[in-house]
Motif scaffolding. Structure first.
Motif, short mmCIF file in Angstrom:
data_model
loop_
_atom_site.label_atom_id
_atom_site.label_comp_id
_atom_site.label_asym_id
_atom_site.label_seq_id
_atom_site.Cartn_x
_atom_site.Cartn_y
_atom_site.Cartn_z
N THR A 200 -52.21 68.83 -40.40
CA THR A 200 -53.63 69.16 -40.50
C THR A 200 -54.06 69.21 -41.95
OG1 THR A 200 -53.24 71.55 -40.60
CG2 THR A 200 -53.47 70.57 -38.41
N LEU A 201 -55.35 69.10 -42.17
CA LEU A 201 -55.89 69.15 -43.53
C LEU A 201 -55.63 70.53 -44.14
CD1 LEU A 201 -57.54 67.17 -45.35
CD2 LEU A 201 -59.55 68.53 -44.76
N LYS A 202 -55.70 71.57 -43.32
CA LYS A 202 -55.44 72.92 -43.80
C LYS A 202 -54.02 73.04 -44.35
CE LYS A 202 -55.21 77.73 -42.33
NZ LYS A 202 -55.28 78.67 -41.19
N ASP A 203 -53.04 72.51 -43.60
CA ASP A 203 -51.64 72.59 -44.03
C ASP A 203 -51.42 71.80 -45.32
OD1 ASP A 203 -50.91 74.21 -41.95
OD2 ASP A 203 -50.24 72.58 -40.67
N LEU A 204 -52.04 70.61 -45.39
CA LEU A 204 -51.88 69.78 -46.59
C LEU A 204 -52.54 70.45 -47.80
CD1 LEU A 204 -50.85 67.18 -47.85
CD2 LEU A 204 -52.97 66.06 -47.14
N ASP A 205 -53.69 71.08 -47.57
CA ASP A 205 -54.40 71.76 -48.65
C ASP A 205 -53.53 72.85 -49.28
OD1 ASP A 205 -56.54 72.42 -50.32
OD2 ASP A 205 -57.35 73.86 -48.90
N GLU A 206 -52.75 73.52 -48.45
CA GLU A 206 -51.87 74.59 -48.94
C GLU A 206 -50.71 74.06 -49.76
OE1 GLU A 206 -50.79 76.60 -45.38
OE2 GLU A 206 -52.72 77.64 -45.17
N HIS B 146 -65.05 70.25 -48.10
CA HIS B 146 -65.68 70.20 -46.77
C HIS B 146 -64.57 70.44 -45.75
CE1 HIS B 146 -67.48 68.13 -43.21
NE2 HIS B 146 -68.62 68.57 -43.71
N ARG B 147 -64.94 70.84 -44.54
CA ARG B 147 -63.90 71.08 -43.53
C ARG B 147 -63.06 69.82 -43.25
NH1 ARG B 147 -68.72 70.87 -40.43
NH2 ARG B 147 -68.76 69.14 -38.97
N SER B 148 -63.62 68.64 -43.57
CA SER B 148 -62.91 67.39 -43.28
C SER B 148 -62.43 66.64 -44.52
CB SER B 148 -63.82 66.45 -42.47
OG SER B 148 -64.19 67.04 -41.26
N PHE B 149 -62.65 67.18 -45.73
CA PHE B 149 -62.31 66.43 -46.93
C PHE B 149 -61.67 67.29 -48.02
CE2 PHE B 149 -65.61 63.77 -45.07
CZ PHE B 149 -65.11 62.48 -45.26
N ILE B 150 -60.61 66.73 -48.63
CA ILE B 150 -60.05 67.21 -49.88
C ILE B 150 -60.21 66.08 -50.88
CG2 ILE B 150 -57.92 67.86 -51.09
CD1 ILE B 150 -56.88 68.98 -48.44
N VAL B 151 -60.60 66.40 -52.11
CA VAL B 151 -60.80 65.33 -53.10
C VAL B 151 -59.94 65.57 -54.33
CG1 VAL B 151 -63.16 64.93 -52.30
CG2 VAL B 151 -62.75 66.45 -54.25
#
Length: 246
Positions: A187-193, A204-209
């Motif tokens: 998930t994006l949340k896991d990758l963000d961490e 955004h809830r759907s994007f990391i830049v």
């Protein structure tokens, strides 16, 4: 610490909804809201994401329960339990396409509701265990200047400076680089961490830049490599603060 399972009730018959809420509270669940319209439910979900969605199929308003589910699933992966007083074949087939975890026909007993939720939670637990096993093989290795991602049965090194942005696709993430794309089973949340915060920011809830790849900052979006990426109001202030410190 024990966390209660959060359940959102989307039901336009308020007497039924209030009765369901009372039953859920008695069973030890947390009700995040009682909402009569699909469009209002989508706003609520964005701000207060529940663990389970109890969703009436035949909602009044602009969109019915099935349309609400389809829109929600573009962004969130929340288990759905449908409530219905009309379980005809057409409705059932349409609802089935959204992969619900259960159907409850009105009128229903407290035991029907309790068992549907228990089965849903059991299935969610089983799916997460499978994802964790798969994730051990597909999670990226993060270094200071690069990450290793699985691509075509190999671990490929991707330089951080070449990553433009990362977009969520339900339980997957797609990494967009200057020349290639990579799909990760996480998930994006896991990758963000896991990503180094000095290089990346969630906008955004759907994007990391990748902060260093931002070309323009507008009122409600940013531009990276000619791609307009939406920026949430709640995250824009952090983005501007980060840009000022670079």
């Amino acid at each position: 610490m024990y966390t209660k399972t959060k359940i959102l009730i989307v039901e336009d018959e308020m007497i039924i909804a209030a009765n369901i809420s009372l039953q859920l509270t008695t069973l030890g669940y947390e009700v995040t809201g009682i909402i009569p319209r699909g469009e209002e439910a989508l706003v609520h979900i964005e701000n207060h994401q529940p663990d389970i969605l109890l969703l009436d199929i035949n909602l009044k308003g602009k969109i019915d329960g099935i349309e609400t589910a389809l829109i929600m699933q573009k962004t969130f992966n929340i288990p759905i339990i449908y409530l219905t007083a009309n379980a005809d074949g057409t409705n059932f087939d349409k609802a089935k396409a959204t992969n619900p975890y259960a159907f409850i026909s009105k009128p229903f007993k407290k035991l029907d509701l309790e068992r549907a939720i228990e089965l849903t939670l059991n299935r969610v637990k089983s799916e997460k265990e499978k994802e964790n096993i798969a994730g051990e093989k597909t999670y990226p290795f993060i270094l200071s200047d690069s990450i290793f991602v699985r691509h075509l049965e190999k671990m490929v090194r991707v330089d951080i400076k070449d990553i433009l942005y990362i977009e969520a696709e339900r339980n997957y993430c797609r990494i967009y680089c200057k020349l290639k794309e990579y799909l990760l089973v996480m998930t994006l949340k896991d990758l963000d961490e896991k990503l180094p915060q000095k290089h990346f920011i969630r906008v955004h809830r759907s994007f990391i830049v990748n902060i260093s790849q931002i070309d323009e900052v507008a009122t409600s979006h940013i531009v990276i490599a000619k791609k307009a990426i939406p920026v949430s109001k709640t995250l824009k202030e952090e983005l501007l603060n980060r840009l000022q410190t670079i």
